[in-house]
Design a protein around this motif. Structure first.
Motif, PDB file in Angstrom:
ATOM      1  N   GLN A  90       0.833  -1.205   0.000  1.00  0.00           N
ATOM      2  CA  GLN A  90       0.000   0.000   0.000  1.00  0.00           C
ATOM      3  C   GLN A  90       0.865   1.251   0.000  1.00  0.00           C
ATOM      4  OE1 GLN A  90      -2.485  -0.602   3.424  1.00  0.00           O
ATOM      5  NE2 GLN A  90      -4.010  -1.762   2.280  1.00  0.00           N
ATOM      6  N   GLN A  95       0.602  -3.625  -6.637  1.00  0.00           N
ATOM      7  CA  GLN A  95      -0.580  -4.481  -6.659  1.00  0.00           C
ATOM      8  C   GLN A  95      -0.147  -5.922  -6.450  1.00  0.00           C
ATOM      9  OE1 GLN A  95      -3.855  -3.626  -7.116  1.00  0.00           O
ATOM     10  NE2 GLN A  95      -3.239  -1.490  -7.003  1.00  0.00           N
ATOM     11  N   SER A  97       0.012  -9.749  -7.235  1.00  0.00           N
ATOM     12  CA  SER A  97      -0.065 -10.518  -8.470  1.00  0.00           C
ATOM     13  C   SER A  97      -0.923 -11.755  -8.241  1.00  0.00           C
ATOM     14  CB  SER A  97       1.339 -10.939  -8.894  1.00  0.00           C
ATOM     15  OG  SER A  97       1.257 -11.869  -9.958  1.00  0.00           O
TER      16      SER A  97
END
Length: 108
Positions: A90, A95, A97
């Protein structure tokens, strides 16, 4: 709450009249109850059979996990790593995976 080595003070077995134990014990009880509720929701209550609230000689509330089974220690380690990984992702805008495997310790 801690001594000079950074270790929690001992449990309050002999109470002193000038130490406010009730607030610390109440805080510990709320925290222990919240943790117990989450463990029950995950059906992990038996992994931490010694979970309880306590208070130190200084009036600080503490949550005792008691004797933790190996699977419980592995589970805690996994949760800590997952939480730190999520926080780091964050903070850096990464992101997750979908190709990465998600492992958890085998529970009894």
């Amino acid at each position: 709450m801690t001594d000079t080595r950074g270790v929690c003070a001992s449990s309050a077995t002999h109470l002193a009249s000038d130490v406010p134990y009730v607030r610390g014990r109440a805080d510990a009880h709320k925290a222990a109850s919240a943790l117990a509720e989450q463990l029950r929701a995950l059906d992990l209550e038996e992994v931490f059979p010694g979970l309880m609230a306590d208070v130190t000689v200084n009036g600080d509330g503490v949550v005792q996990l008691g004797h933790v089974r190996p699977v419980g220690a592995r589970f805690l380690a996994t949760l800590i790593v997952a939480g730190l990984t999520t926080e780091l992702m964050q903070d850096t805008g990464l992101q997750a995976s979908p190709d990465l495997p998600c492992r958890s310790p085998s529970m009894p």
